[in-house]
Design an enzyme around this catalytic site. Structure first.
Site, mmCIF file in Angstrom:
data_model
loop_
_atom_site.group_PDB
_atom_site.id
_atom_site.type_symbol
_atom_site.label_atom_id
_atom_site.label_comp_id
_atom_site.label_asym_id
_atom_site.label_seq_id
_atom_site.Cartn_x
_atom_site.Cartn_y
_atom_site.Cartn_z
ATOM 1 N N ASP A 62 0.838 -1.202 0.000
ATOM 2 C CA ASP A 62 0.000 0.000 0.000
ATOM 3 C C ASP A 62 0.871 1.249 0.000
ATOM 4 O OD1 ASP A 62 -2.973 1.099 0.903
ATOM 5 O OD2 ASP A 62 -1.342 2.282 1.761
ATOM 6 N N LYS B 173 -2.866 5.974 -4.273
ATOM 7 C CA LYS B 173 -3.958 6.898 -3.982
ATOM 8 C C LYS B 173 -3.730 8.244 -4.668
ATOM 9 C CE LYS B 173 -3.710 4.889 0.653
ATOM 10 N NZ LYS B 173 -2.286 4.499 0.608
ATOM 11 N N HIS C 40 -7.586 9.623 -1.624
ATOM 12 C CA HIS C 40 -6.877 9.608 -0.341
ATOM 13 C C HIS C 40 -7.706 10.244 0.782
ATOM 14 C CE1 HIS C 40 -2.473 9.379 1.200
ATOM 15 N NE2 HIS C 40 -3.317 9.117 2.170
ATOM 16 N N TYR D 232 3.200 9.814 -0.533
ATOM 17 C CA TYR D 232 4.340 9.218 0.168
ATOM 18 C C TYR D 232 5.663 9.429 -0.568
ATOM 19 C CZ TYR D 232 0.492 6.581 2.363
ATOM 20 O OH TYR D 232 -0.664 6.211 2.990
#
Length: 272
Positions: free
Chosen positions: A45, A75, A108, A50
């Site tokens: 994930d 996401k 998200h 990120y």
């Protein structure tokens, strides 16, 4: 042991334990993913936010596990909401990942102040209908956000990924999701490690000869949710998936229920 999978409304299945990569630096992400795959994880994930999708893709390509055996999630971030921007954001994520298809694409956060999450969802529906994403879902959606999607779109989210741990068991969200065929997935399943110092958890861990983290992960699994613990330490990566040799009994589950405080480690989705 092959880990359990949950059936999604899209017709696909999702491994019940995933490996989260939030805040893992790009330069060590590939190694972390390879370690997770070697330990038995088959669900990774990540998210555009990120900034480690490149490392995730590299870890998948070099991890020694066939791509079709790995469930990959990313996401779309808040600043890319809107139909066209979401489609471009998806293309950018896929380029960074270096993948031909995605298993799960999530919104998200709903970002209600921008009022674009329905339009964004329509873009995800297009990606799903074109076969570029096998399943689509959301993250951090309250039931009233999901209700609006139901009224203004054709697809029900396959997954709703929310902050969830013993302090915040999300019973209302889980009940709504279950009633509508949505799988609930836990991010921050250990409350960013803060819940692990609780003496109730320590006692349950001693009883079963496991760690407090293993107790919490097992709790998520027995509730029927997907859980995505995160670590960069190989021993903890391995420990977090080694949770099939014991089972929590009713007394354990009752004790864990007593830990609910409503405390969040992240934002409330209505305020984000």
């Amino acid at each position: 042991m092959r880990q359990p999978e949950l059936e999604l409304s899209s017709g696909h299945s999702i491994p019940q334990i995933g490996f989260g990569v939030y805040k893992i630096p790009e330069d060590v992400t590939a190694d972390a993913v390879r370690t997770a795959l070697a330990a038995g994880y088959r669900h990774i994930d990540t998210a555009a936010l990120y900034k480690n999708e490149v490392g995730v893709g590299e870890g998948i390509r070099t991890g020694g596990v066939p791509r079709d055996d790995i469930f990959v999630t990313t996401k779309v971030w808040d600043t890319e909401h809107g139909y066209d921007r979401t489609l471009r954001a998806f293309d950018a994520s896929m380029q960074r990942l270096g993948l031909d298809y995605l298993d799960l694409y999530l919104i998200h956060w709903p970002v209600p102040s921008a009022d674009l999450y329905v339009e964004t969802w329509h873009a995800l529906e297009k990606l799903h209908d074109e076969g570029r994403v096998r399943s689509i879902g959301v993250s951090n959606f309250h039931p009233h956000h999901l209700e609006r999607l139901a009224q203004e779109s054709d697809h029900v989210p396959a997954v709703n990924q929310v902050e969830m741990h013993p302090w915040l068991p999300q019973d209302a969200v889980r009940a709504y999701d279950a009633a509508h065929g949505i799988v609930t997935e836990a991010w921050s399943p250990l409350a960013r490690g803060r819940v692990l110092d609780d003496p109730v958890l320590a006692e349950i861990a001693r009883k079963h000869g496991v760690t407090p983290a293993q107790v919490v992960i097992r709790w998520h699994l027995q509730r029927g949710d997907v859980v995505i613990p995160k670590s960069v330490t190989p021993a903890r990566i391995e420990s977090n998936i080694d949770v099939f040799g014991f089972e929590l009994d009713s007394a354990d589950r009752t004790a864990l229920t007593s830990l609910e405080t409503g405390e969040r480690t992240g934002q409330d989705p209505d305020e984000h």
